[in-house]
Scaffold this motif. Sequence first.
Motif, PDB file in Angstrom:
ATOM      1  N   SER A  70      -4.597  60.654 -16.619  1.00 17.60           N
ATOM      2  CA  SER A  70      -3.406  61.266 -17.212  1.00 17.60           C
ATOM      3  C   SER A  70      -2.490  61.758 -16.103  1.00 17.60           C
ATOM      4  N   PRO A  71      -1.197  61.432 -16.170  1.00 13.85           N
ATOM      5  CA  PRO A  71      -0.251  61.968 -15.188  1.00 13.85           C
ATOM      6  C   PRO A  71       0.122  63.411 -15.549  1.00 13.85           C
ATOM      7  N   TYR A  72      -0.900  64.208 -15.860  1.00 18.26           N
ATOM      8  CA  TYR A  72      -0.746  65.636 -16.184  1.00 18.26           C
ATOM      9  C   TYR A  72      -0.018  65.852 -17.513  1.00 18.26           C
ATOM     10  N   PHE A  73      -0.131  64.911 -18.455  1.00 18.55           N
ATOM     11  CA  PHE A  73       0.496  65.063 -19.781  1.00 18.55           C
ATOM     12  C   PHE A  73       0.165  66.436 -20.373  1.00 18.55           C
TER      13      PHE A  73
ATOM     14  N   ASN B  62       2.877  71.250  -7.987  1.00 21.60           N
ATOM     15  CA  ASN B  62       3.739  70.564  -7.014  1.00 21.60           C
ATOM     16  C   ASN B  62       3.003  70.379  -5.669  1.00 21.60           C
ATOM     17  N   ARG B  63       3.755  70.036  -4.611  1.00 22.41           N
ATOM     18  CA  ARG B  63       3.123  69.546  -3.372  1.00 22.41           C
ATOM     19  C   ARG B  63       2.979  70.603  -2.289  1.00 22.41           C
ATOM     20  N   ILE B  64       1.901  70.436  -1.499  1.00 26.14           N
ATOM     21  CA  ILE B  64       1.706  71.223  -0.278  1.00 26.14           C
ATOM     22  C   ILE B  64       1.549  70.212   0.856  1.00 26.14           C
TER      23      ILE B  64
ATOM     24  N   SER C 167      -0.998  67.566  -0.892  1.00 28.75           N
ATOM     25  CA  SER C 167      -1.872  67.972  -1.998  1.00 28.75           C
ATOM     26  C   SER C 167      -0.971  68.198  -3.203  1.00 28.75           C
ATOM     27  N   LEU C 168      -1.263  67.527  -4.306  1.00 29.41           N
ATOM     28  CA  LEU C 168      -0.415  67.627  -5.503  1.00 29.41           C
ATOM     29  C   LEU C 168      -1.162  68.312  -6.649  1.00 29.41           C
ATOM     30  N   HIS C 169      -0.476  69.280  -7.295  1.00 32.94           N
ATOM     31  CA  HIS C 169      -0.956  69.883  -8.543  1.00 32.94           C
ATOM     32  C   HIS C 169      -2.404  70.386  -8.463  1.00 32.94           C
ATOM     33  N   GLY C 170      -2.741  71.035  -7.333  1.00 31.57           N
ATOM     34  CA  GLY C 170      -4.031  71.745  -7.276  1.00 31.57           C
ATOM     35  C   GLY C 170      -5.182  70.935  -6.738  1.00 31.57           C
TER      36      GLY C 170
ATOM     37  N   GLN D 169       3.751  74.453 -16.614  1.00 32.46           N
ATOM     38  CA  GLN D 169       3.446  73.657 -17.806  1.00 32.46           C
ATOM     39  C   GLN D 169       4.035  72.269 -17.577  1.00 32.46           C
ATOM     40  N   HIS D 170       3.194  71.237 -17.728  1.00 29.73           N
ATOM     41  CA  HIS D 170       3.592  69.886 -17.347  1.00 29.73           C
ATOM     42  C   HIS D 170       3.803  68.959 -18.556  1.00 29.73           C
ATOM     43  N   SER D 171       4.431  69.487 -19.620  1.00 27.14           N
ATOM     44  CA  SER D 171       4.713  68.617 -20.770  1.00 27.14           C
ATOM     45  C   SER D 171       5.782  67.600 -20.419  1.00 27.14           C
ATOM     46  N   TYR D 172       5.599  66.375 -20.921  1.00 28.81           N
ATOM     47  CA  TYR D 172       6.618  65.325 -20.855  1.00 28.81           C
ATOM     48  C   TYR D 172       7.296  65.306 -22.209  1.00 28.81           C
ATOM     49  N   PHE D 173       8.592  65.541 -22.241  1.00 26.50           N
ATOM     50  CA  PHE D 173       9.322  65.568 -23.508  1.00 26.50           C
ATOM     51  C   PHE D 173      10.075  64.269 -23.732  1.00 26.50           C
TER      52      PHE D 173
ATOM     53  N   TYR E 246      15.069  61.121 -10.532  1.00 24.91           N
ATOM     54  CA  TYR E 246      15.021  62.579 -10.353  1.00 24.91           C
ATOM     55  C   TYR E 246      13.569  63.041 -10.243  1.00 24.91           C
ATOM     56  N   ASP E 247      13.285  63.746  -9.182  1.00 23.29           N
ATOM     57  CA  ASP E 247      11.966  64.361  -8.987  1.00 23.29           C
ATOM     58  C   ASP E 247      12.175  65.482  -7.972  1.00 23.29           C
ATOM     59  N   HIS E 248      12.970  66.475  -8.370  1.00 24.88           N
ATOM     60  CA  HIS E 248      13.464  67.476  -7.425  1.00 24.88           C
ATOM     61  C   HIS E 248      13.377  68.892  -7.995  1.00 24.88           C
TER      62      HIS E 248
ATOM     63  N   ILE F 108      12.946  75.102 -10.771  1.00 27.83           N
ATOM     64  CA  ILE F 108      12.497  74.197 -11.833  1.00 27.83           C
ATOM     65  C   ILE F 108      12.468  72.770 -11.263  1.00 27.83           C
ATOM     66  N   GLN F 109      11.347  72.084 -11.448  1.00 29.73           N
ATOM     67  CA  GLN F 109      11.245  70.688 -11.027  1.00 29.73           C
ATOM     68  C   GLN F 109      11.694  69.824 -12.194  1.00 29.73           C
ATOM     69  N   PHE F 110      12.727  69.034 -11.948  1.00 29.66           N
ATOM     70  CA  PHE F 110      13.152  68.073 -12.968  1.00 29.66           C
ATOM     71  C   PHE F 110      12.618  66.718 -12.536  1.00 29.66           C
ATOM     72  N   TYR F 111      11.703  66.182 -13.356  1.00 29.80           N
ATOM     73  CA  TYR F 111      11.056  64.905 -13.056  1.00 29.80           C
ATOM     74  C   TYR F 111      11.382  63.952 -14.200  1.00 29.80           C
ATOM     75  N   SER F 112      12.022  62.831 -13.884  1.00 31.56           N
ATOM     76  CA  SER F 112      12.495  61.937 -14.948  1.00 31.56           C
ATOM     77  C   SER F 112      11.492  60.833 -15.310  1.00 31.56           C
TER      78      SER F 112
ATOM     79  N   ASN G 277       9.567  58.858 -13.536  1.00 32.82           N
ATOM     80  CA  ASN G 277       9.767  57.608 -12.782  1.00 32.82           C
ATOM     81  C   ASN G 277       8.483  56.821 -12.540  1.00 32.82           C
ATOM     82  N   PHE G 278       7.345  57.526 -12.558  1.00 33.93           N
ATOM     83  CA  PHE G 278       6.084  56.837 -12.267  1.00 33.93           C
ATOM     84  C   PHE G 278       5.404  56.291 -13.527  1.00 33.93           C
ATOM     85  N   LEU G 279       5.960  56.586 -14.694  1.00 33.03           N
ATOM     86  CA  LEU G 279       5.424  55.948 -15.904  1.00 33.03           C
ATOM     87  C   LEU G 279       5.785  54.461 -15.785  1.00 33.03           C
TER      88      LEU G 279
ATOM     89  N   LEU H 207      10.257  69.319 -17.206  1.00 28.18           N
ATOM     90  CA  LEU H 207      11.032  70.413 -16.636  1.00 28.18           C
ATOM     91  C   LEU H 207      10.034  71.518 -16.339  1.00 28.18           C
ATOM     92  N   GLU H 208       9.605  71.563 -15.090  1.00 30.05           N
ATOM     93  CA  GLU H 208       8.487  72.411 -14.697  1.00 30.05           C
ATOM     94  C   GLU H 208       9.015  73.660 -13.995  1.00 30.05           C
ATOM     95  N   THR H 209       9.020  74.784 -14.702  1.00 31.63           N
ATOM     96  CA  THR H 209       9.469  76.044 -14.100  1.00 31.63           C
ATOM     97  C   THR H 209       8.428  76.455 -13.061  1.00 31.63           C
TER      98      THR H 209
END
Length: 387
Positions: free
Chosen positions: A93-96, A105-107, A133-136, A208-212, A280-282, A323-327, A329-331, A351-353
Amino acid sequence: MKLKIHSPYLAAVFCFAATAVSFSTETPEAKPFGKTKEGVPVEVFTLVNKQGVRLRAITYGATVVSLETPDRNGKNADIVLGYKTLGQYEKSSPYFGAIVGRYGNRIAGGKFTLEGKEYKLAENNGGPGLKSSLHGGLRGFDKVVWRAEALAQEGAQGVRFSYLSKDGEEGYPGNLEAKVTYWLDDQNEWRVDYEMTSDKATPVNLTQHSYFNLKGEGKGDILGHELTLPASKFTPVNAAMIPTGELRPVAGGPLDFNKPTAIGARIQAEDEQLRLGGGYDHNFVLRRPLFAGLLGGRMHPAATVREPLTGRFLTILTSEPGIQFYSGNFLDGTLTGKAGASYPKRSGFCLETQHYPDSPNQPAFPSTILKPGKVWKSTTVFLFGAK
Ligand code: BGC
């Protein structure tokens, strides 16, 4: 429920709520949602409100697996991407819908130094020479089973998820007790409250990593959705998707969403940042009210999205600075969603606050360090409607 209100819009909603006939609510229903590969039982909690909104969340990853809201004709659709079964979430799962942490996010380079000591994390993202390192890490908060408690207040149903992340888990210092509470109220507000304590200093950044997809999950791409982001600056990234440290003005460029603009309107523009992100992934630097602290409130507007065909809209308020706006793109069409439709590129947006990416390595960014004896609190509100 207690709300600190900043937007005139929310204030209006709140006044209406205060004068409306009060509505007592029962605790949400909990049911089995299968067992993990290790045999741990997972439950699903169903939160409902009197406007027909239904939010289902499971104890695996505190994941929102469905969210049904009415369109302008009162017709419900499930507006978040996700799977039917627990096995699918475990497999890939891409963190659905999940809570990501301990650091969303990244370190950079999968490491940071804190109080003179270097900590090494899993490098689970990026190609050779571009690792982060992404998302923990390998088994972040999205892949563990949380404890859960059903809650109710007048006019709202809730569920509180708790998770103890042990000292050293995924390389992070300190026993971290994380609590994430979801409330759904009769004014169509989904509120997410975060609370954390730790016995050693540690970076934290939960989101919260919901894809809307406000047309409905599996109903095509999100390029026609109109987005407003009240941000004058963003944190540009390098080829590893790590912020360069600059806070760059968005004005005039394809990352300027200060006026409502279709997500697809400029996504193909010749732009180095769009090329690096594959769209967008910023992280955007949110505009915060000047005297917010003095006025006793903490929330500020983070985003509004409107979908013209269904009339559905989503407004986000948060206490977070970014807020990370991710469109999406990797789907790539290889994952099949709940209703059996595949999820092609850009068929959902996140839209990840949050605090800014890589903050533990960027002293000029707002701090993400939680110290022992302190309580880390953060709130994000998702408000739904249709017109
Ligand atoms: C990140 C993307 C990443 C995605 C994983 C988002 O939060 O910004 O870069 O690919 O999560 O699904």
